[in-house]
Design a protein around this motif. Sequence first.
Motif: not given
Length: 93
Positions: A71-92
């Motif tokens: 779960r920790f790894v999956a959350q980190g991967i999705v967060s990095k993809l979000w940052r790469k795609r949108l250039g900012r941290r995920p909401p919350g």
Amino acid sequence: MNQADKERIVWAALSAGAVIGASMVARKSADRAWRQLRGDTPPKDAAEPSNSWRDLILWAGASGLSVALARFVAQGIVSKLWRKRLGRRPPGQ
């Protein structure tokens, strides 16, 4: 609905999907590893007389750790993809 609300919904869906998928894979992997190492199925029922407390505790720890790590790894991967795609941290976060 404004853009921030839409992003929160998209983030919640992506995050939940990644975590659920990773948890399922981790649980199956822990089950497979137990079978290979021990030669039998993991204990599932504490009331079953053939299951020792030692095995129950080992299985709870091993499966819980593998799911938490996944779960920790999956959350980190999705967060990095979000940052790469949108250039900012995920909401919350």
